[in-house]
Write a protein that holds these residues in place. Structure first.
Motif, PDB file in Angstrom:
ATOM      1  N   LYS A 131      -4.880  -4.139  -6.970  1.00 50.77           N
ATOM      2  CA  LYS A 131      -5.182  -4.695  -5.702  1.00 50.77           C
ATOM      3  C   LYS A 131      -5.850  -6.109  -5.850  1.00 50.77           C
ATOM      4  O   LYS A 131      -5.614  -6.922  -4.580  1.00 50.77           O
ATOM      5  N   LYS A 159       6.070   2.893  -0.856  1.00 49.37           N
ATOM      6  CA  LYS A 159       5.127   4.228  -1.059  1.00 49.37           C
ATOM      7  C   LYS A 159       4.407   3.769  -2.179  1.00 49.37           C
ATOM      8  O   LYS A 159       3.069   4.311  -1.997  1.00 49.37           O
ATOM      9  N   TYR A 161       2.665   0.809  -2.608  1.00 55.43           N
ATOM     10  CA  TYR A 161       1.492  -0.148  -2.247  1.00 55.43           C
ATOM     11  C   TYR A 161       0.783   0.260  -0.800  1.00 55.43           C
ATOM     12  O   TYR A 161      -0.231  -0.449  -0.528  1.00 55.43           O
ATOM     13  N   SER A 162       1.535   0.786   0.214  1.00 57.36           N
ATOM     14  CA  SER A 162       1.059   1.014   1.598  1.00 57.36           C
ATOM     15  C   SER A 162      -0.266   1.631   1.576  1.00 57.36           C
ATOM     16  O   SER A 162      -1.127   1.238   2.384  1.00 57.36           O
ATOM     17  N   GLU A 163      -0.315   2.728   0.794  1.00 58.42           N
ATOM     18  CA  GLU A 163      -1.843   3.158   0.856  1.00 58.42           C
ATOM     19  C   GLU A 163      -2.767   2.343   0.139  1.00 58.42           C
ATOM     20  O   GLU A 163      -3.985   2.377   0.503  1.00 58.42           O
ATOM     21  N   LEU A 164      -2.560   1.601  -0.856  1.00 59.05           N
ATOM     22  CA  LEU A 164      -3.562   0.533  -1.346  1.00 59.05           C
ATOM     23  C   LEU A 164      -3.769  -0.714  -0.585  1.00 59.05           C
ATOM     24  O   LEU A 164      -5.146  -0.773  -0.528  1.00 59.05           O
ATOM     25  N   PRO A 166      -4.101  -1.254   3.334  1.00 62.05           N
ATOM     26  CA  PRO A 166      -4.137  -0.643   4.667  1.00 62.05           C
ATOM     27  C   PRO A 166      -3.663  -2.017   5.528  1.00 62.05           C
ATOM     28  O   PRO A 166      -4.683  -2.236   6.315  1.00 62.05           O
TER      29      PRO A 166
END
Length: 270
Positions: A131, A159, A161-164, A166
């Motif tokens: 990140k 899948k 990177y989307s949680e990493l 926001p």
């Protein structure tokens, strides 16, 4: 390139092509763990010949006091070959992981692994913070007044990177021929979000960049303004594609994990 405690080890060759390594019999230990001396080895992968060099180096270090060894390997060689579908394909990632495991590192730190398969195969593998590098690219765009909408070129990247990250994003669904790797078609989800926006495509690996050319074309057709690209691992073969010349992508951000070239359109994330 291989470093020990931030000191580069120089490897040369004898006339017959075998390795010549000159290293002090006993390097000064700079760290102690669990009452034992330790070395930190950093391997910035360039080619498979370095596997043999790493083997020689580790065996040499272990012969002088059997210290603890820690490996930092940002790029995982053979990471793409994380499965086989045909009998004539060699599961190179599996055998590479077996080689690394045989060296007995206390930990193996990697950056943005291509799949969970590699992490499962390599003993004591740990991920470094990717990140930090993506934020460098985002903040660069923000500093230029180009607040980005993120775009992931496939469902796997979405899948990953989307949680990493926001942030608002769109993603593509790509269909490729497994044998040739050629993209047969690509669909952009929610194209209505793209019109008039500046885009940062985010992914882990770039070779010639065909995936990103297809993605940038779809984004431009949907009305995107500037399109930029972040990839953690950028191969030198990006020069053989059209990413840097076709005008679709205005800037590429990458780490120096495997990139060994300078180019006016490439920024190294620190």
């Amino acid at each position: 390139m291989i470093f020990v405690d931030d000191r580069r080890i120089d490897f040369t060759s004898f006339p017959d092509g075998t390795s010549s390594i000159r290293i002090a019999p006993k390097l000064d230990f700079t760290f102690f763990a669990m009452g034992k001396s330790a070395y930190f080895i950093r391997w910035m992968y360039d080619n498979d010949a370095e596997c043999m060099q790493l083997w020689y180096l580790v065996k040499h270090l272990k012969s002088a006091g059997n210290p603890l060894l820690y490996l930092e390997m940002p790029y995982i060689p053979n990471a793409r070959m994380d499965r086989v579908k045909n009998r004539d394909e060699v599961f190179t990632l599996k055998w590479f992981a077996e080689f690394i495991n045989s060296l007995g590192f206390e930990s193996v730190k990697v950056l943005d692994p291509h799949s969970n398969v590699a992490m499962a195969l390599i003993n004591r593998a740990e991920t470094m913070d990717v990140k930090h590098y993506i934020d460098y690219a985002i903040q660069w765009m923000v500093s230029q007044g180009l607040n980005p909408l993120l775009c992931y070129p496939d469902e796997g990247a979405a899948k990953r990177y989307s949680e990493l990250l926001p942030m608002e994003y769109v993603f593509c669904i790509k269909h490729r021929d497994w044998r040739t790797g050629k993209i047969e078609r690509l669909e952009l989800t929610e194209p209505e979000k793209v019109n008039g926006r500046n885009i940062l495509i985010v992914d882990d690996i770039c070779s010639r960049g065909g995936t990103f050319t297809h993605t940038a074309k779809a984004l431009k057709e949907a009305g995107a303004q500037k399109v930029m690209l972040y990839v953690t691992h950028c191969e030198n073969t990006i020069l053989k594609g059209t990413v840097l010349t076709d005008g679709l992508i205005s800037r590429v951000f990458a780490t120096d994990s495997i990139l060994r070239i300078d180019h006016e359109k490439i920024s190294i994330c620190r």
